[in-house]
Design a protein around this motif. Structure first.
Motif, PDB file in Angstrom:
ATOM      1  N   ALA A 162      -2.273  -5.970   0.256  1.00 51.71           N
ATOM      2  CA  ALA A 162      -2.317  -5.377  -1.085  1.00 51.71           C
ATOM      3  C   ALA A 162      -2.985  -4.009  -1.057  1.00 51.71           C
ATOM      4  N   VAL A 163      -4.069  -3.893  -0.313  1.00 50.42           N
ATOM      5  CA  VAL A 163      -4.767  -2.599  -0.207  1.00 50.42           C
ATOM      6  C   VAL A 163      -3.862  -1.571   0.470  1.00 50.42           C
ATOM      7  N   GLY A 164      -3.176  -1.966   1.520  1.00 48.67           N
ATOM      8  CA  GLY A 164      -2.257  -1.053   2.196  1.00 48.67           C
ATOM      9  C   GLY A 164      -1.169  -0.548   1.266  1.00 48.67           C
ATOM     10  N   ALA A 165      -0.562  -1.465   0.505  1.00 45.23           N
ATOM     11  CA  ALA A 165       0.492  -1.069  -0.435  1.00 45.23           C
ATOM     12  C   ALA A 165      -0.065  -0.187  -1.547  1.00 45.23           C
ATOM     13  N   ALA A 166      -1.256  -0.529  -2.051  1.00 44.76           N
ATOM     14  CA  ALA A 166      -1.868   0.264  -3.125  1.00 44.76           C
ATOM     15  C   ALA A 166      -2.196   1.667  -2.648  1.00 44.76           C
ATOM     16  N   ARG A 167      -2.745   1.773  -1.467  1.00 41.82           N
ATOM     17  CA  ARG A 167      -3.090   3.102  -0.935  1.00 41.82           C
ATOM     18  C   ARG A 167      -1.832   3.908  -0.631  1.00 41.82           C
TER      19      ARG A 167
END
Length: 118
Positions: A14-19
């Motif tokens: 999720a963090v990877g996609a958000a960033r």
């Protein structure tokens, strides 16, 4: 507690996609997980909160968990039915020749992010 391992992977994804989307913060994650995974919903929430604590990008993010009930199809009579983790026999013909078609899922359904003002 395999829930911590599950949630570590979910948070990382999720963090990877958000960033990648240029988000300023991750606000929430919606997850579908099958009951056959034997993950405990409260433990998933606990692990998520622990992973988010103290990280400004994640602090206050909400987790929504949709537990997916097991569903099988009978290979003898074709009946499709929901069941619990322990009763896999076909309720229509009592056959043990069944195939699980739902209940092992682990997927991120959505993430909610805060995009910076441009």
């Amino acid at each position: 507690m395999h829930e911590l391992g599950i949630m570590t992977g979910v948070v990382d994804a999720a963090v990877g996609a958000a960033r990648d989307a240029g988000a300023a913060r991750l606000l929430g994650v919606t997850l579908s997980i099958g009951e056959m995974s034997e993950a405990v919903e409260d433990a998933l929430h606990f692990a998520f909160d622990a992973l988010c604590a103290g990280d400004p990008f994640l602090e206050g993010a909400e987790l929504t968990v949709n537990m997916v009930r097991p569903r099988s199809i009978c290979l003898e009579c074709g009946a499709e039915y929901e069941h619990d983790r322990f009763h896999l026999f076909c309720p229509a013909c009592d056959s043990f020749a069944t195939e699980l078609v739902a209940g092992r899922e682990l997927q991120i359904d959505s993430i909610e992010v805060d995009l910076p003002d441009e």
